[in-house]
Structure formats: structure tokens, C-alpha cells
Design a protein around this motif. Structure first.
Motif, PDB file in Angstrom:
ATOM      1  N   LYS A  70       0.820  -1.211   0.000  1.00 42.67           N
ATOM      2  CA  LYS A  70       0.000   0.000   0.000  1.00 42.67           C
ATOM      3  C   LYS A  70       0.854   1.261   0.000  1.00 42.67           C
ATOM      4  O   LYS A  70       0.459   2.281  -0.566  1.00 42.67           O
ATOM      5  N   ASN A  73       1.506   2.443  -3.292  1.00 44.53           N
ATOM      6  CA  ASN A  73       0.266   2.766  -4.026  1.00 44.53           C
ATOM      7  C   ASN A  73      -0.286   1.576  -4.805  1.00 44.53           C
ATOM      8  O   ASN A  73      -1.076   1.745  -5.732  1.00 44.53           O
ATOM      9  N   ARG A  93      -2.378   0.328  -9.616  1.00 45.80           N
ATOM     10  CA  ARG A  93      -1.943   1.351  -8.655  1.00 45.80           C
ATOM     11  C   ARG A  93      -2.839   2.582  -8.737  1.00 45.80           C
ATOM     12  O   ARG A  93      -3.320   2.939  -9.810  1.00 45.80           O
ATOM     13  N   LYS A  94      -3.009   3.214  -7.590  1.00 46.26           N
ATOM     14  CA  LYS A  94      -3.709   4.490  -7.497  1.00 46.26           C
ATOM     15  C   LYS A  94      -2.660   5.514  -7.066  1.00 46.26           C
ATOM     16  O   LYS A  94      -2.348   5.667  -5.883  1.00 46.26           O
ATOM     17  N   LEU A  95      -2.082   6.211  -8.058  1.00 45.01           N
ATOM     18  CA  LEU A  95      -0.960   7.102  -7.782  1.00 45.01           C
ATOM     19  C   LEU A  95      -1.398   8.404  -7.114  1.00 45.01           C
ATOM     20  O   LEU A  95      -0.623   9.021  -6.379  1.00 45.01           O
ATOM     21  N   HIS A  96      -2.627   8.826  -7.376  1.00 47.24           N
ATOM     22  CA  HIS A  96      -3.119  10.078  -6.799  1.00 47.24           C
ATOM     23  C   HIS A  96      -4.643  10.035  -6.801  1.00 47.24           C
ATOM     24  O   HIS A  96      -5.259   9.422  -7.672  1.00 47.24           O
ATOM     25  N   THR A  97      -5.236  10.709  -5.832  1.00 47.14           N
ATOM     26  CA  THR A  97      -6.698  10.702  -5.721  1.00 47.14           C
ATOM     27  C   THR A  97      -7.364  11.313  -6.951  1.00 47.14           C
ATOM     28  O   THR A  97      -8.509  10.979  -7.284  1.00 47.14           O
ATOM     29  N   LYS A 101      -7.001   4.896 -11.890  1.00 46.66           N
ATOM     30  CA  LYS A 101      -6.069   3.797 -11.626  1.00 46.66           C
ATOM     31  C   LYS A 101      -5.252   3.480 -12.872  1.00 46.66           C
ATOM     32  O   LYS A 101      -5.710   3.660 -13.993  1.00 46.66           O
TER      33      LYS A 101
END
Length: 343
Positions: A70, A73, A93-97, A101
Motif C-alpha cells: 500500500k 500505491n 496502482r492508485k498514484l493520486h486521488t 487507476k
């Protein structure tokens, strides 16, 4: 392909140094074959063998990787083993809100070279990437990238193995943003090299080995022929200016005096340490020790030239913050450093 990518980055002389969050990891941005999208390069020395380094970076089934996924990310991943040297590695991956994805589909291959070097090549898995840039069923857009690890054995320090590590990373996140912004995102992936260095850090053992080596040499050191001149120079340097100021809270259990003029400064620190004379002298003589770099927060500490057994030319790079709103810059100091036995 991996070795070719590594060699192109290695011989590329047009590189821009990137500010690294880890003082023991150098980071650069290079442009291979004139490409506008930059490649991040990180170099460091790790206190273990090339085999340990490669095993750590190739093993995605360890408890540590699962625990720290986590932090990288990673929201989902899957491994498919092909043989003892190759595996497929799929991640989401979720690099930024604010960003959707991203999915990576990689083919990872490791190889041992003559001389003991080990290479890990992380490339796009073309046979698993037929959808191109389209979104898959999970809604994650496919990203593209190429990563190469090079692990080269160095001479051990005492009983501590040493490995020169080079990490080359090029990532295309398939974002509709200027290349200049994308080049600033790429170096963020280089922090993996710092994680590897910290994992196997044996700074205390290395510093202790070097101090003991110097202590042994100091026991055999004779009184310097220039002892009187050295004493006179030290006494002259130690004369305290009338308008000096005491620095409060600079270092615990120490007294620090300071006088600063335009472009010049005089300082003196007196401290008591719980160690013998020879061990204390060895600590300060070991200019490149990890302990000194951590304490001074120097960007770089290097012995440029060894003039004699107890005389060297040293170079240190410090990051000096601007007292104004201006840009912070590094300053380089080159000094002659000598040790004398005076009694």
C-alpha cells in the motif's frame, strides 16, 4: 533489451542531477536516443551481496512486500511464474486521488553475467498487453514502462559485502500532461533504490571496522617532526574573537562559539565524548564515514586525493539555504586534511 537500455543510460553524458531524499543515493534524469520523456537513474552502494539484492527485488511474494504494498500505491497485484528466471507481474496502482487507476503488465527476467554482475529486466509484457492504451474491465488504464536493475559486486569492507546498484526507470503513465511534468513524476519511482539501501544498511559495522583499522595505525604513529609548528597553528586558529557569540542549543553537551562576517566565519566547538583518545581521533579522521555524513547532513563527502598516510585532500558538498526567498544552492568546499601526533 535490458542490458542495452542500461548501457545507453550509462554512456549518456547529458544528465541532470535530481535532488535525492537520500544522501547516499544519487539520482539523475537522462534522455536516451533523444527522447523527450526522460529516464530516471539512481546509483548507490548497498551493504550486501548482489545475490541478496537481486533476491530482494525479484521476490514479490515475501511478507515484507505484502505488508508495504500500500505504501507503494499498489491496490492489487498478481504473479505468474514462467520459469526459474522469468515471471509475469501485474499491478494496479492508485498514484493520486485525482488520477484514475493505472495498470502495469510486466515481464521480469533476471540473469547472471560473467564477473558476478546480476541484471533484472522489467519490461512490458507484450504478449499480455494486447489492449494497448484501452481501459480493461477493472477500469484501470494501461501504463507502459521499462526498469533495469544492475547489481555489481565490490570489494568487501571487513566482513560486510558491498554491491554497486544502478536503477534505470522510464515510465509512461499515459497522461495528457506536458513532458516536462511527466519527467518530474518519473524520479519518484527511484525511491525503490533508497528502500533497498536502507533494508541492508550496515553503517555501524562498517564505521566500527574502519575506526579499529585507524586505531591500529595510530598506535604506531610517531610524534610529528612539525609538532611545534602544528601546535602554533592550532593555538592561532583557536584565538577567540572579542565579539564572538555563543550558539545556544547547537549540539547537546557541547559549547559552540561563532562569529560570522560577510562571506566569512569563525567557529569553535568543544565537546566531551565517552571514548578513548585514539578512537575519537579515528572517528574524525574517517572523513567518509556514514556517521559523519548523517551528523553533518552533507550532500557528499569524498576523499579526493591521498597525499600521505595522514594527509589528504577532501571535498564536501553542502546544501545551503538562502536567507532570502532565493533559490537554495549547493556549495562545495575543498580542504587539506592532516593528522599530527604532537606528544
Amino acid at each position: 533489451k535490458g542490458k542495452e537500455f542500461y548501457e545507453k543510460c550509462k554512456v549518456n553524458k547529458h544528465r541532470e542531477e535530481i535532488e535525492s531524499p537520500d544522501g547516499r543515493v544519487k539520482m539523475y534524469l537522462v534522455h536516451v536516443d533523444g527522447q523527450s520523456l526522460g529516464t530516471g537513474v539512481a546509483t548507490t552502494v548497498v551493504d550486501t551481496s548482489p545475490e541478496e539484492c537481486a533476491a530482494y527485488e525479484y521476490n514479490f511474494e515475501s511478507r515484507e512486500f505484502k505488508r508495504t504494498a500500500k505504501e507503494r500505491n499498489i491496490i492489487d497485484y498478481n504473479l505468474v511464474s514462467r520459469n526459474q528466471h522469468t515471471q509475469y507481474y501485474f499491478t494496479k496502482r492508485k498514484l493520486h486521488t485525482l488520477l484514475p487507476k493505472r495498470e502495469w503488465r510486466n515481464k521480469i527476467t533476471w540473469k547472471r553475467e560473467e564477473g558476478g554482475n546480476i541484471v533484472i529486466d522489467v519490461a512490458d509484457a507484450k504478449d499480455h498487453n494486447d489492449n494497448g492504451n484501452k481501459k480493461n474491465e477493472s477500469g484501470a488504464k494501461l501504463a507502459s514502462g521499462h526498469t533495469v536493475w544492475m547489481f555489481e559486486p565490490l570489494k568487501a569492507i571487513g566482513n560486510v559485502a558491498q554491491t554497486r546498484v544502478t536503477l534505470n526507470i522510464k515510465q509512461d503513465l499515459k497522461l495528457a500532461i506536458p513532458t516536462s511534468i511527466a519527467n518530474k513524476i518519473t524520479p519518484a519511482f527511484l525511491s525503490t533504490a533508497s528502500d533497498l539501501r536502507k533494508k541492508f544498511d550496515k553503517s555501524k559495522e562498517i564505521d566500527a571496522y574502519n575506526r579499529n583499522k585507524y586505531v591500529g595505525k595510530l598506535k604506531k604513529l610517531e610524534v610529528s617532526p612539525s609538532a611545534l609548528a602544528t601546535i602554533a597553528m592550532f593555538e592561532n586558529l583557536s584565538k577567540e574573537p572579542a565579539d564572538k557569540a555563543k550558539v545556544e542549543g547547537s549540539l547537546p553537551l557541547s559549547d559552540t562559539l561563532l562569529k560570522v562576517e560577510t562571506g566569512k566565519g569563525w567557529g569553535k566547538t568543544t565537546v566531551k565524548v565517552q571514548a578513548g583518545l585514539l578512537e575519537t581521533a579515528s572517528f574524525f579522521w574517517d572523513f567518509q564515514s556514514h556517521a559523519q555524513q548523517d551528523a553533518t547532513e552533507d550532500v557528499e563527502r569524498v576523499v579526493e586525493k591521498k597525499i600521505g598516510e595522514w594527509e589528504t585532500i577532501v571535498r564536501r558538498k553542502q546544501k545551503l539555504e538562502s536567507t532570502f526567498v532565493g533559490r537554495h544552492r549547493n556549495r562545495v568546499f575543498v580542504n587539506n586534511m592532516a593528522l599530527h601526533k604532537i606528544a
